[in-house]
Design a protein around this motif. Structure first.
Motif, PDB file in Angstrom:
ATOM      1  N   ASP A 115       0.836  -1.208   0.000  1.00  0.00           N
ATOM      2  CA  ASP A 115       0.000   0.000   0.000  1.00  0.00           C
ATOM      3  C   ASP A 115       0.870   1.256   0.000  1.00  0.00           C
ATOM      4  O   ASP A 115       0.663   2.163  -0.809  1.00  0.00           O
ATOM      5  CB  ASP A 115      -0.916   0.027   1.227  1.00  0.00           C
ATOM      6  N   LEU A 116       1.828   1.301   0.911  1.00  0.00           N
ATOM      7  CA  LEU A 116       2.709   2.464   1.019  1.00  0.00           C
ATOM      8  C   LEU A 116       3.583   2.589  -0.224  1.00  0.00           C
ATOM      9  O   LEU A 116       3.763   3.691  -0.763  1.00  0.00           O
ATOM     10  CB  LEU A 116       3.573   2.355   2.273  1.00  0.00           C
ATOM     11  N   ALA A 117       4.111   1.478  -0.688  1.00  0.00           N
ATOM     12  CA  ALA A 117       4.969   1.504  -1.879  1.00  0.00           C
ATOM     13  C   ALA A 117       4.171   1.956  -3.102  1.00  0.00           C
ATOM     14  O   ALA A 117       4.662   2.753  -3.906  1.00  0.00           O
ATOM     15  CB  ALA A 117       5.584   0.131  -2.114  1.00  0.00           C
ATOM     16  N   ALA A 118       2.948   1.471  -3.252  1.00  0.00           N
ATOM     17  CA  ALA A 118       2.114   1.874  -4.392  1.00  0.00           C
ATOM     18  C   ALA A 118       1.854   3.370  -4.359  1.00  0.00           C
ATOM     19  O   ALA A 118       1.919   4.046  -5.402  1.00  0.00           O
ATOM     20  CB  ALA A 118       0.800   1.097  -4.389  1.00  0.00           C
ATOM     21  N   GLU A 119       1.574   3.908  -3.185  1.00  0.00           N
ATOM     22  CA  GLU A 119       1.323   5.343  -3.063  1.00  0.00           C
ATOM     23  C   GLU A 119       2.579   6.134  -3.432  1.00  0.00           C
ATOM     24  O   GLU A 119       2.506   7.132  -4.156  1.00  0.00           O
ATOM     25  CB  GLU A 119       0.857   5.694  -1.654  1.00  0.00           C
ATOM     26  N   THR A 120       3.738   5.699  -2.953  1.00  0.00           N
ATOM     27  CA  THR A 120       4.996   6.376  -3.269  1.00  0.00           C
ATOM     28  C   THR A 120       5.270   6.345  -4.772  1.00  0.00           C
ATOM     29  O   THR A 120       5.629   7.360  -5.371  1.00  0.00           O
ATOM     30  CB  THR A 120       6.171   5.719  -2.513  1.00  0.00           C
ATOM     31  N   ILE A 121       5.091   5.190  -5.373  1.00  0.00           N
ATOM     32  CA  ILE A 121       5.346   5.043  -6.808  1.00  0.00           C
ATOM     33  C   ILE A 121       4.412   5.934  -7.625  1.00  0.00           C
ATOM     34  O   ILE A 121       4.853   6.660  -8.511  1.00  0.00           O
ATOM     35  CB  ILE A 121       5.210   3.568  -7.236  1.00  0.00           C
ATOM     36  N   VAL A 122       3.128   5.900  -7.326  1.00  0.00           N
ATOM     37  CA  VAL A 122       2.166   6.669  -8.112  1.00  0.00           C
ATOM     38  C   VAL A 122       2.374   8.166  -7.914  1.00  0.00           C
ATOM     39  O   VAL A 122       2.340   8.937  -8.881  1.00  0.00           O
ATOM     40  CB  VAL A 122       0.719   6.237  -7.797  1.00  0.00           C
ATOM     41  N   GLU A 123       2.609   8.591  -6.697  1.00  0.00           N
ATOM     42  CA  GLU A 123       2.858  10.014  -6.454  1.00  0.00           C
ATOM     43  C   GLU A 123       4.104  10.474  -7.193  1.00  0.00           C
ATOM     44  O   GLU A 123       4.115  11.548  -7.804  1.00  0.00           O
ATOM     45  CB  GLU A 123       3.012  10.290  -4.947  1.00  0.00           C
ATOM     46  N   THR A 124       5.164   9.685  -7.149  1.00  0.00           N
ATOM     47  CA  THR A 124       6.401  10.042  -7.840  1.00  0.00           C
ATOM     48  C   THR A 124       6.184  10.032  -9.351  1.00  0.00           C
ATOM     49  O   THR A 124       6.629  10.940 -10.056  1.00  0.00           O
ATOM     50  CB  THR A 124       7.536   9.071  -7.456  1.00  0.00           C
ATOM     51  N   THR A 131      10.106  20.341  -5.823  1.00  0.00           N
ATOM     52  CA  THR A 131       9.107  21.285  -5.345  1.00  0.00           C
ATOM     53  C   THR A 131       8.663  22.151  -6.506  1.00  0.00           C
ATOM     54  O   THR A 131       9.330  22.240  -7.548  1.00  0.00           O
ATOM     55  CB  THR A 131       9.666  22.164  -4.217  1.00  0.00           C
ATOM     56  N   LYS A 132       7.564  22.834  -6.344  1.00  0.00           N
ATOM     57  CA  LYS A 132       7.065  23.689  -7.435  1.00  0.00           C
ATOM     58  C   LYS A 132       8.011  24.828  -7.755  1.00  0.00           C
ATOM     59  O   LYS A 132       8.024  25.340  -8.856  1.00  0.00           O
ATOM     60  CB  LYS A 132       5.690  24.226  -7.057  1.00  0.00           C
ATOM     61  N   ASP A 133       8.835  25.219  -6.765  1.00  0.00           N
ATOM     62  CA  ASP A 133       9.753  26.336  -6.975  1.00  0.00           C
ATOM     63  C   ASP A 133      11.063  25.910  -7.627  1.00  0.00           C
ATOM     64  O   ASP A 133      11.859  26.748  -8.011  1.00  0.00           O
ATOM     65  CB  ASP A 133      10.070  27.007  -5.629  1.00  0.00           C
ATOM     66  N   THR A 134      11.302  24.611  -7.749  1.00  0.00           N
ATOM     67  CA  THR A 134      12.539  24.118  -8.321  1.00  0.00           C
ATOM     68  C   THR A 134      12.496  24.245  -9.835  1.00  0.00           C
ATOM     69  O   THR A 134      11.546  23.794 -10.464  1.00  0.00           O
ATOM     70  CB  THR A 134      12.772  22.633  -7.934  1.00  0.00           C
TER      71      THR A 134
END
Length: 135
Positions: A115-124, A131-134
């Protein structure tokens, strides 16, 4: 068969929520990869004798990546994701799944939480890591 079915289901019965659909696919693929980790490790080992034993798997892998590619193309067609080569995007997503399934196990004794890995992968995958400022 499991990831192929998940990829097919993703393409055929999308929820309309890109994040949700990808998360369901990734979680399903991670769970499958964890179940077959020992066998799959032999396949990706580079040993030619092992790869010969697994030549029948190639067809299933191709169908999974191509179904995922079609799904990503459909998301481009509805302007939900930026236009890029959908096969490259599918390859990147599958690469992250493989990385979490095998590389993580090589460097840590911690059990993978799909669950945690799937969330990390999809978010990435969807939002990157800057960041938005980068620039």
């Amino acid at each position: 068969i499991h990831p192929r079915q998940a990829a097919f289901d993703l393409l055929q019965t999308t929820s309309g929520d890109l994040h949700h659909d990808l998360r369901a696919f990734v979680q399903s693929a991670l769970q499958f990869m964890c179940e077959i980790r020992d066998i799959a490790s032999l396949y990706i080992s580079g040993d030619s004798k092992m790869q010969e034993l697994f030549t029948t798997l190639r067809g299933d892998q191709n169908r999974t990546i191509h179904n995922l590619t079609k799904y990503l193309q459909s998301q481009m067609d509805t302007d939900k994701i930026t236009r890029q080569d959908p096969f490259n995007l599918a390859t990147a997503l599958v690469g992250m799944i493989i990385g979490f399934s095998f590389l993580r196990a090589t460097y840590t004794d911690q059990e993978l939480d799909p669950d945690l890995a799937a969330e990390t992968i999809v978010e990435t995958f969807l939002h990157g890591i800057s960041t938005k400022d980068t620039p």
